[in-house]
Every structure is written in structure tokens, then in C-alpha cells.
Design a protein around this motif. Structure first.
Motif, PDB file in Angstrom:
ATOM      1  N   UNK A 192      14.122  -8.382   8.535  1.00  0.00           N
ATOM      2  CA  UNK A 192      14.958  -7.490   9.345  1.00  0.00           C
ATOM      3  C   UNK A 192      15.690  -8.230  10.454  1.00  0.00           C
ATOM      4  N   UNK A 193      16.138  -9.461  10.151  1.00  0.00           N
ATOM      5  CA  UNK A 193      16.993 -10.185  11.091  1.00  0.00           C
ATOM      6  C   UNK A 193      18.396 -10.366  10.513  1.00  0.00           C
ATOM      7  N   UNK A 194      18.658  -9.778   9.356  1.00  0.00           N
ATOM      8  CA  UNK A 194      20.015  -9.749   8.813  1.00  0.00           C
ATOM      9  C   UNK A 194      20.157  -8.487   7.977  1.00  0.00           C
ATOM     10  N   UNK A 195      21.407  -8.172   7.659  1.00  0.00           N
ATOM     11  CA  UNK A 195      21.675  -6.958   6.897  1.00  0.00           C
ATOM     12  C   UNK A 195      22.966  -7.123   6.114  1.00  0.00           C
ATOM     13  N   UNK A 196      22.935  -6.738   4.850  1.00  0.00           N
ATOM     14  CA  UNK A 196      24.106  -6.842   3.977  1.00  0.00           C
ATOM     15  C   UNK A 196      24.780  -5.486   3.879  1.00  0.00           C
ATOM     16  N   UNK A 197      26.070  -5.446   4.209  1.00  0.00           N
ATOM     17  CA  UNK A 197      26.863  -4.236   4.072  1.00  0.00           C
ATOM     18  C   UNK A 197      28.180  -4.598   3.404  1.00  0.00           C
ATOM     19  N   UNK A 198      28.849  -3.611   2.885  1.00  0.00           N
ATOM     20  CA  UNK A 198      30.180  -3.834   2.325  1.00  0.00           C
ATOM     21  C   UNK A 198      30.969  -2.543   2.351  1.00  0.00           C
ATOM     22  N   UNK A 199      32.283  -2.680   2.386  1.00  0.00           N
ATOM     23  CA  UNK A 199      33.161  -1.542   2.195  1.00  0.00           C
ATOM     24  C   UNK A 199      34.240  -1.955   1.203  1.00  0.00           C
ATOM     25  N   UNK A 235      14.648  -0.994   8.251  1.00  0.00           N
ATOM     26  CA  UNK A 235      14.458  -0.994   6.801  1.00  0.00           C
ATOM     27  C   UNK A 235      15.179   0.203   6.185  1.00  0.00           C
ATOM     28  N   UNK A 236      15.723   0.062   4.970  1.00  0.00           N
ATOM     29  CA  UNK A 236      16.403   1.189   4.325  1.00  0.00           C
ATOM     30  C   UNK A 236      15.446   2.339   4.074  1.00  0.00           C
ATOM     31  N   UNK A 237      15.986   3.551   4.148  1.00  0.00           N
ATOM     32  CA  UNK A 237      15.174   4.740   3.912  1.00  0.00           C
ATOM     33  C   UNK A 237      14.805   4.851   2.438  1.00  0.00           C
ATOM     34  N   UNK A 238      13.543   5.155   2.186  1.00  0.00           N
ATOM     35  CA  UNK A 238      13.076   5.369   0.815  1.00  0.00           C
ATOM     36  C   UNK A 238      12.337   6.704   0.697  1.00  0.00           C
ATOM     37  N   UNK A 239      12.438   7.533   1.748  1.00  0.00           N
ATOM     38  CA  UNK A 239      11.754   8.825   1.733  1.00  0.00           C
ATOM     39  C   UNK A 239      12.299   9.706   0.612  1.00  0.00           C
ATOM     40  N   UNK A 240      11.436  10.449  -0.081  1.00  0.00           N
ATOM     41  CA  UNK A 240      11.900  11.297  -1.174  1.00  0.00           C
ATOM     42  C   UNK A 240      12.778  12.445  -0.669  1.00  0.00           C
ATOM     43  N   UNK A 241      13.684  12.889  -1.532  1.00  0.00           N
ATOM     44  CA  UNK A 241      14.534  14.047  -1.253  1.00  0.00           C
ATOM     45  C   UNK A 241      13.805  15.279  -1.769  1.00  0.00           C
ATOM     46  N   UNK A 242      13.586  16.242  -0.893  1.00  0.00           N
ATOM     47  CA  UNK A 242      12.887  17.468  -1.249  1.00  0.00           C
ATOM     48  C   UNK A 242      13.875  18.624  -1.191  1.00  0.00           C
ATOM     49  N   UNK A 243      14.105  19.275  -2.302  1.00  0.00           N
ATOM     50  CA  UNK A 243      15.131  20.314  -2.429  1.00  0.00           C
ATOM     51  C   UNK A 243      15.021  21.363  -1.321  1.00  0.00           C
ATOM     52  N   UNK A 244      16.120  21.549  -0.597  1.00  0.00           N
ATOM     53  CA  UNK A 244      16.244  22.532   0.496  1.00  0.00           C
ATOM     54  C   UNK A 244      15.416  22.212   1.730  1.00  0.00           C
ATOM     55  N   UNK A 245      14.596  21.172   1.691  1.00  0.00           N
ATOM     56  CA  UNK A 245      13.627  20.956   2.765  1.00  0.00           C
ATOM     57  C   UNK A 245      13.850  19.687   3.582  1.00  0.00           C
ATOM     58  N   UNK A 246      14.066  18.548   2.903  1.00  0.00           N
ATOM     59  CA  UNK A 246      13.972  17.297   3.637  1.00  0.00           C
ATOM     60  C   UNK A 246      14.753  16.168   2.961  1.00  0.00           C
TER      61      UNK A 246
END
Length: 410
Positions: A192-199, A235-246
Motif C-alpha cells: 500500500x505504498x503505490x497504486x495503479x490507476x488508469x483512465x 486496499x481495494x474493496x472486496x465486500x460482497x454486494x447484498x441486494x437492496x442492503x449493502x
């Protein structure tokens, strides 16, 4: 000045605009079936076309032209020491000292431009140090990189040294280890001392004390280099997507201060369809914060890494996955078949249940809509599926690629 938002400021300075307009992004997703802004960032010169228009009286020393030329020519060939010094100043140089070193050119919003082809956003206080230094096109000094890359400068084509576009991340890891004074085995991304992004136009390699941006053209030239006060990456988010909730670990009861302690500071804010979304997670997660500092809506877009379990035979999927095997896209020209399949799986309906019409009435909470914001903008139409309080977005082509999902509060 919020230092964690520096990469946004970097791109603004590179274009010498106030960055009041946003680039239309095909992958930004939809909260509702609203037309996205048509605003776009115009191309512009690196420096203002009318220096006198941005000149602040009394801010720059009235130098003799010959002295100014000598000072500028000396400063603009100084080596670039990444995150530390350029053009004769450092990240610890006070404003008063810098004005005796550099040749002032003009100001644009919060940035001062200098004839050495650098721009500075100054920190707070009566005699501040830089919060951000951007090395612009025209600066002649070189940056020494670890082997095998050698010395480079702004505009330097890197394709011959990096190898190919596929090797850009390896380039980031190699120079990231050097910038941290670590052995070549050091992984700055995992640390977590660098980060790759692009557009659409650049690869953005951000490090703890600055960044190196490569233009997305065949020869991969260095578009700019910037220095910052120390940045923190998350760190990138890896939390699950919960329908209508989260999404992203947030619910509609999560307070903003609690969320940002884990997400980090926002990377941008964008008005979309009458709602202001605050972006996090490298632009992959966005929240519309209510007045009570809890979410009124949130959405996952782009490369959000958390899965969603749709249930039934559909199972677990991620944004970017194809849903072509759920229905036959060629015959599902309206998207209704995919709508019904997702609703039946998510809400455990009967195999013949039609959520779009209940007791003869059309249901606003179960609809398929094809959106084509502007047929002339080269952006393909999208399929929006409203299911309960959520909106799922897919491509309309044969792949039925999942683009985004947004949810609104009950």
C-alpha cells in the motif's frame, strides 16, 4: 487543501483548468435511469494563453528579463529527485524562499505556475511549503530510475524501455521499490505504498510521495511527474454486494465518519442525475451522502472487486462478468427476460412469476429500460434493470456484461 485528493488536482493542473467539468465515463454506472452529464474536460495548453490574465500583482518578483532568463534556464535543467526536489526547490522549501528561486508566471485557481515549467499548490500557513508540485511538459531535467530504465524526462517515450502496455504494472512495481528504498522483490502495491490507476488517456502510477503518469499512446510517453506530501493508499474493496442492503461494507445506517475510516478519503465528487456522488475505492464505489451523514444511495461501478450472490442457478458474479448464459441476448431484445431471471433468483420467486405486472398493474419496482444517452457519442446503449430498490446496468450487446449496480435507501 486535502492532500489525499492530490491525484485529482494533478490532472487539473496538467490541463491548467479549474476542473469544474467532468469527463463522461461509460463505466460510471447508474443510480437511476437518468441522463448523465454531457460535460467534458476540454483540451487546453499546459500554461495559460494570456499570462497577464493570471498574473497576480505583487506575487512574483519583477525581475530583470536577463536575470529571469538566467534563473529559469538554470532551474529547469536541475535533476528531478522523485518526491524531493525539482527546479531548485524541495517539498520543504518555504513559499518566501521559492519566490526568490523560481520565476513566477501566473496563477490559476489555487495553483502558481512558474516559467521553469512546474506548478505548485501551496499548503496552509503564512509561509507554507508545497502541498503539490507538478512537473510539466517543457521541463528539461531528468529523473534517474532504477535499471533497466535509466534516466527519463517529461515527454520521454517509454515503450522501448517498458516493453509494452502489459508491462506498465511491472514498471510501477520496480520503480516503486526504488522510491521506497527497498529491494527489487518489494511489492509496493501489496504494501500500500503505490497504486495503479488508469483512465481513457493515461496510466496513473501513484506513489507515497508523488506519481508518474504515462500517456496512452503507442510510445507511452511520460505525460507528467508530480510530488506530494505523503499519501496513504487503501486496499481495494472486496465486500460482497447484498441486494437492496449493502455495498462496500456500508448499509444505509452507516455514518460517513465510520465509512471513511475504512474507505479512506474521497477521490472525487460528481453530480449525476441531480444527485452528488462521492467516489472512493479508485472510482469503483460511490456514495450519495444524506444530510444526516448516512447514505441515501450507493453504487459499485468499474472494477469493484466484491462479488454478489444472485442465488438460484446464476450464483456468484462480479461486475465485469457476462450474463449471456442467463438468457439468450439475441432474442431478449428488451432485456425483460434477464430482468425476470434476476428477480426470480434474488427474491426466490416461482419459475413463472412476472414481477413487472402484478394484479394487472405495471410495477415501477420491476422494469427494464434501454438507455442511449446520445446516439452520436459513440457510447453503446445500456440496459437498466430496476429490481426493488436496486438498479443493475448491463451492456446491450451479446455479452450482456454487468456494468454497475446502485441501491437507494428504503
Amino acid at each position: 487543501m486535502l492532500y489525499p485528493k492530490l491525484p485529482i488536482a494533478v490532472m487539473c493542473l496538467a490541463m491548467a483548468t479549474a476542473c469544474s467539468k467532468k469527463v463522461k465515463n461509460q463505466t460510471q454506472g447508474d443510480y437511476i435511469a437518468a441522463v448523465l452529464s454531457e460535460d467534458a474536460v476540454p483540451a487546453s495548453r499546459t500554461l495559460p494563453t494570456r499570462p497577464e490574465g493570471g498574473f497576480v500583482e505583487g506575487k512574483g518578483a519583477n525581475l530583470d528579463p536577463e536575470e529571469a532568463e538566467q534563473r529559469r534556464n538554470k532551474n529547469m535543467v536541475e535533476p528531478i529527485v522523485f518526491g524531493t526536489s525539482v527546479a531548485g526547490i524541495t517539498m520543504n522549501t518555504r513559499y518566501s524562499e521559492a519566490m526568490q528561486t523560481l520565476v513566477y508566471y501566473s496563477s490559476n485557481q489555487s495553483a502558481d505556475f512558474y516559467q521553469e515549467h512546474i506548478a505548485v499548490i501551496w499548503g496552509a500557513g503564512a509561509d507554507p511549503v508545497p502541498g503539490l508540485i507538478v512537473v510539466l511538459d517543457g521541463y528539461a531535467g531528468k529523473l534517474k530510475l532504477p535499471d533497466p530504465y535509466g534516466e527519463v524526462s517529461i515527454g520521454q517515450p517509454m515503450a522501448g524501455r517498458i516493453g509494452s502496455i502489459n508491462d506498465v504494472r511491472s514498471f510501477m512495481l520496480t520503480i516503486g521499490a526504488a522510491f521506497e528504498g527497498q529491494p527489487s522483490t518489494y511489492d509496493c502495491e501489496k504494501s500500500l505504498t503505490c497504486q495503479f490507476n488508469e483512465d481513457a488517456s493515461s496510466y496513473q502510477l501513484d506513489f507515497r510521495r508523488g506519481g508518474v503518469y504515462l500517456n496512452k499512446t503507442a510510445d507511452l510517453p511520460i505525460g507528467l511527474i508530480y510530488f506530494s506530501q505523503p499519501q496513504r493508499f487503501f486496499a481495494p474493496l472486496v465486500d460482497p454486494i447484498l441486494h437492496n442492503l449493502s455495498i462496500g461494507g456500508l448499509t444505509f445506517q452507516t455514518r460517513r465518519t465510520t465509512a471513511e475510516a475504512r474507505l479512506g478519503p474521497p477521490v472525487d465528487e460528481r453530480p449525476e442525475g441531480g444527485i452528488v456522488f462521492t467516489y472512493y475505492d479508485r472510482f469503483n464505489f460511490a456514495v450519495a451522502w444524506g444530510q444526516d451523514t448516512t447514505p441515501s444511495a450507493f453504487k459499485a461501478v468499474g472494477k469493484y472487486e466484491g462479488p454478489q450472490n444472485f442465488g438460484g442457478t446464476i450464483g456468484s458474479r462480479k461486475i465485469g462478468d457476462s450474463f449471456a448464459n442467463v438468457t439468450a441476448p439475441a432474442s431478449d431484445t428488451t432485456g425483460k427476460n434477464l430482468l425476470l431471471a434476476l428477480d426470480r433468483a434474488l427474491n426466490q420467486r416461482a419459475a413463472n412469476y412476472d414481477c413487472s405486472i402484478v394484479n394487472g398493474e405495471v410495477q415501477a419496482t420491476c422494469q427494464a429500460t434501454i438507455v442511449d444517452d446520445n446516439p452520436n457519442d459513440n457510447i453503446a446503449p445500456r440496459l437498466l434493470l430496476v429490481i426493488d430498490r436496486s438498479v443493475y446496468s448491463f451492456t446491450m450487446d451479446a455479452s450482456r456484461t454487468w456494468l454497475s449496480v446502485g441501491m437507494r435507501e428504503p
